[in-house]
Design a protein around this motif. Structure first.
Motif, mmCIF file in Angstrom:
data_model
loop_
_atom_site.group_PDB
_atom_site.id
_atom_site.type_symbol
_atom_site.label_atom_id
_atom_site.label_comp_id
_atom_site.label_asym_id
_atom_site.label_seq_id
_atom_site.Cartn_x
_atom_site.Cartn_y
_atom_site.Cartn_z
ATOM 1 N N THR A 170 10.264 -5.766 0.629
ATOM 2 C CA THR A 170 11.196 -4.750 0.106
ATOM 3 C C THR A 170 10.827 -3.405 0.703
ATOM 4 O O THR A 170 9.659 -3.183 1.070
ATOM 5 N N GLY A 171 11.764 -2.509 0.828
ATOM 6 C CA GLY A 171 11.504 -1.224 1.441
ATOM 7 C C GLY A 171 10.416 -0.458 0.704
ATOM 8 O O GLY A 171 10.365 -0.458 -0.528
ATOM 9 N N ASN A 196 8.607 0.506 6.181
ATOM 10 C CA ASN A 196 7.570 -0.481 5.946
ATOM 11 C C ASN A 196 6.235 -0.005 6.490
ATOM 12 O O ASN A 196 6.169 0.956 7.266
ATOM 13 N N TYR A 249 12.674 -7.966 7.726
ATOM 14 C CA TYR A 249 11.928 -6.995 6.926
ATOM 15 C C TYR A 249 12.621 -5.637 6.994
ATOM 16 O O TYR A 249 13.138 -5.245 8.038
ATOM 17 N N PRO A 250 12.628 -4.889 5.894
ATOM 18 C CA PRO A 250 13.260 -3.562 5.909
ATOM 19 C C PRO A 250 12.496 -2.610 6.813
ATOM 20 O O PRO A 250 11.282 -2.761 7.020
ATOM 21 N N ARG A 284 14.267 -2.216 11.132
ATOM 22 C CA ARG A 284 14.161 -3.577 10.620
ATOM 23 C C ARG A 284 13.578 -4.505 11.688
ATOM 24 O O ARG A 284 13.759 -4.285 12.887
#
Length: 292
Positions: free
Chosen positions: A287-288, A190, A186-187, A258
């Motif tokens: 997505t970011g 977040n 995951y970016p 991340r």
């Protein structure tokens, strides 16, 4: 060279009076923007000539990063926001707040936040329990346990995994991990939401007391975590939201790094208000997240 005080800031045996690199960071004093604080990369976010390592106002907005007793003071220490505006009142300024926590929603068709599910081809999430730090009672049974870990990653957003811990001496901890198995990460920008059945007030009390910890990991290494002393602080955004169309008790955190897994650790103490927590989902954006 005379130096009656024998000062030696970097403890290298060479007095400051004849030292050309007081902080021992490889940058000579005249060229160093923090001569007494090591900062070999010479970062200077606000370009004021004072390096970030020794700048008490990193973003240069006139608001000190910390107050006189060392507590956080600027609600966006890395983004200039002299007005300190905080529309949703979560302690994170609008200039760097990725989400209005009062509007946090997670569901299989909601964007951008979706649950980590086994059926999600991008993630193929698995949930596992870790009772390795559960101690035995006088009767020989474990003082903590977890049930139904798989409920966190199945398609039913209403069922839960249960973490029980009756060791109020704080010697036992039980953990639940939800991990991506596809190599997906995951970016960092977040808003991580963990949905519980318990009330937001009880969750927040145990979280801030250090009895409940949420952490992110990447490749098994801790990236950020919620701790009582804030050493690796996930920014707590709120404790409410919508899961699959229904109101839920969320702990929502803003992340910067991340991650490919999320771990919930439960280790109550004598001051804890809970001896059981029930987790129904772990949500994040694939997505970011950008500023609203």
């Amino acid at each position: 060279m005379a130096n009656p005080d024998q000062a030696d800031s970097n403890l290298d045996g060479i007095g400051d009076a004849c030292q050309n690199d007081d902080d021992n960071d490889g940058v000579p004093n005249p060229d160093d923007n923090c001569p007494v604080a090591a900062n070999p990369n010479q970062e200077d976010l606000d370009t004021d000539g004072v390096g970030d390592a020794c700048d008490d106002d990193t973003d240069g907005d006139g608001i000190s990063d910390e107050d006189p007793i060392g507590q956080p003071n600027d609600n966006c220490p890395l983004v200039a926001n002299a007005d300190q505006a905080d529309t949703d009142g979560d302690g994170i300024g609008d200039a760097c707040d990725l989400v209005n926590d009062a509007e946090y929603a997670c569901g299989t068709s909601d964007e951008p936040f979706t649950p980590m599910l086994a059926s999600d081809a991008d993630v193929r999430a698995v949930a596992t329990e870790d009772a390795s730090d559960c101690t035995l009672s006088l009767l020989g049974s474990l003082l903590c346990s977890a049930d139904g870990a798989g409920n966190v990653v199945d398609a039913d957003l209403g069922n839960t995994a249960s973490l029980q811990n009756t060791d109020l001496l704080g010697l036992s901890t039980i953990r639940l991990r939800v991990s991506a198995t596809t190599g997906f990460a995951y970016p960092g920008a977040n808003a991580l939401g963990v949905a519980f059945d318990e009330s937001p007030q009880l969750l927040q009390a145990d979280l801030l007391g250090g009895d409940l910890i949420v952490r992110t990991k990447l490749g098994g290494n801790i990236q950020e975590e919620s701790t009582a002393d804030g050493a690796l602080d996930l920014d707590l955004l709120g404790a409410s939201g919508v899961l699959g169309g229904s109101d839920s008790s969320f702990l929502v955190f803003q992340t910067e790094k991340r991650f490919d897994s999320v771990e919930i650790e439960f280790g109550p103490s004598l001051l804890s208000l809970l001896n059981e927590v029930n987790v129904s989902a772990v949500c994040a954006s694939k997505t970011g997240v950008t500023l609203p």
